[in-house]
Design an enzyme around this catalytic site. Structure first.
Site, PDB file in Angstrom:
ATOM      1  N   PRO A 150     162.222 -31.900  87.007  1.00 36.89           N
ATOM      2  CA  PRO A 150     160.882 -32.211  87.506  1.00 36.89           C
ATOM      3  C   PRO A 150     160.683 -33.724  87.559  1.00 36.89           C
ATOM      4  CG  PRO A 150     160.787 -30.602  85.724  1.00 36.89           C
ATOM      5  CD  PRO A 150     162.175 -31.145  85.734  1.00 36.89           C
ATOM      6  N   LYS A 151     159.944 -34.189  88.565  1.00 40.32           N
ATOM      7  CA  LYS A 151     159.688 -35.619  88.712  1.00 40.32           C
ATOM      8  C   LYS A 151     158.372 -35.977  88.028  1.00 40.32           C
ATOM      9  CE  LYS A 151     159.543 -39.437  91.938  1.00 40.32           C
ATOM     10  NZ  LYS A 151     158.553 -40.141  91.106  1.00 40.32           N
ATOM     11  N   PHE A 152     158.469 -36.651  86.900  1.00 37.94           N
ATOM     12  CA  PHE A 152     157.295 -37.092  86.158  1.00 37.94           C
ATOM     13  C   PHE A 152     156.834 -38.438  86.722  1.00 37.94           C
ATOM     14  CE2 PHE A 152     159.024 -33.896  83.516  1.00 37.94           C
ATOM     15  CZ  PHE A 152     158.038 -33.473  82.647  1.00 37.94           C
ATOM     16  N   ASP A 153     155.562 -38.515  87.111  1.00 44.75           N
ATOM     17  CA  ASP A 153     155.031 -39.743  87.696  1.00 44.75           C
ATOM     18  C   ASP A 153     154.302 -40.570  86.653  1.00 44.75           C
ATOM     19  OD1 ASP A 153     156.046 -39.292  90.195  1.00 44.75           O
ATOM     20  OD2 ASP A 153     154.230 -38.358  90.984  1.00 44.75           O
TER      21      ASP A 153
END
Length: 306
Positions: free
Chosen positions: A45-48
């Site tokens: 998952p891409k954590f911003d």
């Protein structure tokens, strides 16, 4: 789905201690329209938030931005946690994030990252940070960057096995169907998309990964600004296709980061974009993420400083 320990044990990975030179030249991800699929792909998952490299030395912890700038003062709470929990000689790569009401809050992370040492402690209490770690570059002073992703992943999980929050590894899977579920269902929690990595890929200062975002974005280099240097109103960016365009109005958190970079790079000269719009140049090395959908126009929307 495989999310736990993968690859050989760390003891089988380690070779001759060589160390990792600080600041680290970080690996990057290329924006793509669709997730790659097939054997050998892993997904996270891409954590911003804000990119952060953490180096646990013998004496202390140093935090580094992608540009190489030391940012420990803005993330003292994470540095204290790292000093208490990490073994000396550990170097990690990940994202400093802030949660607000159960969602990732990139704006709050920008506020934290742009804080002065005087404000850092108060902001840490208001916006406590978490470190979402996706890579392990060194263990016990041994450089792992030449090792495949799955071996570095194994090292990461071993190093963080007994480490409590706020430092935690991001989930990972080699099942593209699981990654697609993450892409759709984690959006409500503020997860920005999914990053794909080859199982065999080493860690390199290049676009070695691929990312799919809910809003298609691209990385651009800041080449100048409009307005006063202490509070730029718009920035000139160079897009991957070589065009130079101006941004829309710059939000306060991004403007603060720009102002620091402009101050460090020194006086610029007058220049013009491809559309003939005037701006003042600034030094190289500052990257921002822009919304790709606006790139066909004469302005772009800046999401965050990279």
């Amino acid at each position: 789905m495989t999310i736990g320990l993968v690859g050989p044990a760390v003891s089988a990975v380690l070779g001759k201690p060589e160390g990792v030179e600080i600041p680290v030249a970080v690996a990057l991800a290329e924006s793509v329209a669709n997730l790659p699929a097939g054997p050998g792909w892993w997904y996270e998952p891409k954590f911003d938030g804000l990119r952060l490299v953490m180096h646990r030395t013998q004496e202390t912890v140093k935090c580094q931005a992608p540009s190489g700038r030391t940012i420990t003062g803005a993330w003292v709470d994470l540095a204290v946690a790292g000093q208490a929990a990490l073994r000396p000689g550990t170097v990690l790569d990940g994202e400093a994030v802030v949660w607000t009401d159960g969602r990732l809050d990139p704006s709050a992370a920008q506020v934290r990252g742009n804080s002065t040492p005087r404000r850092a402690s108060a902001l840490a209490a208001e916006y406590p940070a978490y470190y979402a770690v996706w890579d392990c570059l060194a263990v016990d002073g041994v450089d792992l960057r030449d090792r495949p992703y799955v071996e570095r992943r194994a090292a990461l999980l071993e190093v963080l096995a007994d480490v409590p929050p706020p430092i935690q590894p991001v989930p990972a899977t080699d099942d593209v169907d699981v990654a697609l579920v993450w892409f759709e269902q984690l959006r409500r929690q503020g997860i920005g998309g999914v990053v794909a990595k080859r199982a065999t890929s080493p860690y390199r200062p290049a676009r070695v990964w691929q990312k799919v975002r809910h809003s298609v974005t691209m990385d651009a280099e800041v080449v100048g600004y409009v307005g006063p240097a202490v509070q730029p109103q718009r920035v000139a960016v160079r897009l991957p296709d070589g065009r130079s365009v101006l941004s829309q109005a710059v939000i306060a958190q991004v403007a603060a980061e720009m102002a620091r970079h402009i101050t460090e790079s020194g006086p610029g000269r007058r220049a013009r974009t491809d559309a003939g719009e005037a701006y003042t140049t600034t030094g190289q090395g500052l990257m921002v993420e822009v919304v790709a959908g606006t790139a066909r126009h004469s302005t772009v929307a800046v999401i965050c400083v990279r």
